[in-house]
Design an enzyme around this catalytic site. Structure first.
Site, PDB file in Angstrom:
ATOM      1  CE  LYS A 174      24.777  36.518   4.127  1.00 32.03           C
ATOM      2  NZ  LYS A 174      24.757  35.146   4.690  1.00 32.03           N
ATOM      3  CB  SER A 230      23.742  31.261   4.680  1.00 30.94           C
ATOM      4  OG  SER A 230      22.410  31.338   5.103  1.00 30.94           O
ATOM      5  CB  SER A 248      20.892  34.182   4.176  1.00 32.67           C
ATOM      6  OG  SER A 248      22.171  34.053   4.785  1.00 32.67           O
TER       7      SER A 248
HETATM    8  N1  GLN Z   1      18.572  28.941   6.059  1.00 32.02           N
HETATM    9  C1  GLN Z   1      19.036  28.838   7.400  1.00 32.02           C
HETATM   10  C2  GLN Z   1      18.267  29.800   8.261  1.00 32.02           C
HETATM   11  O1  GLN Z   1      17.351  30.330   7.783  1.00 32.02           O
HETATM   12  C3  GLN Z   1      20.513  29.130   7.440  1.00 32.02           C
HETATM   13  C4  GLN Z   1      20.840  30.551   7.303  1.00 32.02           C
HETATM   14  C5  GLN Z   1      22.299  30.847   7.359  1.00 32.02           C
HETATM   15  O2  GLN Z   1      23.126  29.957   7.197  1.00 32.02           O
HETATM   16  N2  GLN Z   1      22.613  32.093   7.626  1.00 32.02           N
HETATM   17  O3  GLN Z   1      18.553  30.031   9.401  1.00 32.02           O
END
Ligand code: GLN
Length: 472
Positions: A66, A165, A141
């Protein structure tokens, strides 16, 4: 067709000298060239095979990373304009450990900008599409990592999980995604979003591959004071266990808030566990329903502080024209960050400001303690707690992009594990009416990944989507 295989299958084939690592690299690279225009899983693809001379178990099999983790000498963009041209000057510890185990890397995968999002739509480098249906989001994400693995554009990948994410996009893409216990994997070299929640974890086609990667990336690291000095088991030793008599708590209170597809997949999953002889009861987590509200105070607060460093002086992008230092800061940050990142910074600075700190931030920290207590109580009675990973199947591109609250709610079942520091995996557990994958989440007490691997591996033998992945 080597790109279709799992990491452990490829390790076997290389050990038997039936194929070479270069064959695997070429197969994955060809697949990337074929699919990338539809999927957009990568920010950067490494076109050249860089042989790793170390003799480790990964045998030069390419892994995708990532793009919020550093690989020395490669770009780390966090899918943001502000880091568009930033080259990493050191390896993240997880990356370093993979290198020591003789991994090679195939590219940096797309994410929501700075990992803030649930759909990979907020990337400066464009949306990643779900390989099961390219009109839909892959989740986020780590949507680039999960889409790459599901489509054969990567054998396996690593992602990061702050509020879901890894698990939410794994569920939407029909792959396996694990968020380890907070502290299991060093965060050194992972660009910080919310430091008390961020964890690195594997994204794989099956549970065995997740165990293999965990064996490599876990462990104490002096460079991250929050990394835990806890012995790293051989997680593969928990695969193929008999789970008869294991106690499973079902967080069934929330089923009514899920789509009928998800409800059906949970009913089927429970039946599978019953047929395996598990002891199943419902479990209540009375404060978990506040987890999203809690997270959207704590995570932005930490983010607003972590993102202060992007000021046009130390890293990356700087605005072209400015009259003085203050204007340089303002223009750099206004032009360099996207809307969602700005929203988080504003929320975060607000809840930390004097006068609001007690009312929001402090209260949120207390609530976090209560949510953790719910899990502590649950794990007195149960070995694992199960829940859906997401309330619905993958949604359409654009469907929630104008509605941040709806977007945030797609992590309603994943966020409690981050707030409580506990490990949680998402594994495929069904298909929706539209033929899209659904995920089962298995949570365990801190440092009890052994239970997660036992339960996930037993379940996977009864149900998996490996032969249905969009790999043709
Ligand atoms: N979707 C969550 C956010 O927008 C989690 C994101 C993540 O785990 N990096 O913060």
């Amino acid at each position: 067709m080597l790109y279709k295989k799992t990491l452990h299958e490829l390790i076997d084939l290389i050990n038997k000298k039936e194929i070479t690592a270069k064959d695997v690299y070429n197969s994955v690279l060809d697949r990337i060239h074929q699919k990338e225009k539809d999927i957009n899983a990568y920010v950067t693809v490494f076109e050249d095979f860089e042989e790793n001379k170390k003799d480790g178990i990964l045998k030069n099999i390419p892994i995708a990373v990532k793009d919020n983790m550093h690989i020395e000498g490669k770009r780390t963009t966090c899918s943001s304009k502000i880091l568009e041209n930033y080259t990493a000057i050191f390896d993240a510890t997880a990356v370093k450990r993979l290198k020591e185990a003789s991994a090679t890397f195939i590219g940096k995968t797309n994410l929501d900008e700075f990992a803030m999002g649930s759909s990979t739509e907020t990337s400066y480098f464009g949306t990643t599409r779900n390989p099961w249906d390219i009109t839909r989001i892959p989740g986020g994400s780590s949507g680039g990592s999960t889409a790459a693995v599901a489509s054969g554009e990567a054998i396996c990948a690593i992602g990061s999980d702050t509020g879901g994410s890894i698990r939410q996009p794994a569920a939407f893409c029909g792959v396996v995604g694990l968020k380890p216990t907070y502290g299991r994997v060093s965060r050194y070299g992972l660009v910080a979003f919310a430091s008390s929640l961020d964890q690195i974890g594997p994204v794989t086609k099956d549970v065995e591959d997740a165990a293999l990667l965990m064996n490599i990336i876990c462990g104490r690291d002096e460079k991250d004071s929050t990394s835990a000095d806890v012995e790293v088991d051989d997680f593969t030793s928990y695969l193929n266990s008999d789970i008869k008599g294991l106690k499973i708590g079902v967080y069934d209170k929330v089923f009514a808030d899920c789509s009928t597809d998800v409800q059906k997949s949970m009913d089927n999953s429970i039946n599978i566990f019953k047929s395996l002889g598990c002891d199943i009861k419902s479990v209540d987590l009375p404060n978990a329903k506040y987890a999203v509200s809690d997270y959207y105070i704590i995570a932005p607060a930490e983010a607003s502080s972590n993102l202060e460093r992007y000021d046009g002086v130390k890293y990356g992008f700087r605005a072209d024209e400015y009259e003085n230092l203050k204007e340089m800061y303002i223009k750099t940050r206004s032009e360099g960050f996207g809307d969602e990142v700005k929203r988080r910074i504003m929320l975060g600075t607000y809840v930390l400001s004097s006068g609001y700190y007690d009312a929001y931030y402090l209260k949120a920290q207390k609530l976090r303690g209560l949510i953790k207590q719910d899990f502590d109580n649950a794990f007195k009675d149960f070995d694992v707690v199960i829940a859906p990973t997401t309330p619905t199947e993958a949604f359409m591109i654009g469907e929630k992009s104008d509605n941040p609250l709806q977007m945030y709610l797609s992590d309603i079942f994943t966020i409690p594990a981050n707030l409580s520091a506990i490990p949680a995996i998402s594994i495929p557990c069904g298909l929706s009416e539209n033929g899209l994958p659904l995920g089962l989440q298995i949570m365990a007490n801190v440092f009890r990944e052994d239970n997660i691997f036992k339960v996930a591996s037993a379940f996977e033998k009864e149900f998996n989507l490996i032969d249905k992945l969009p790999l043709d």
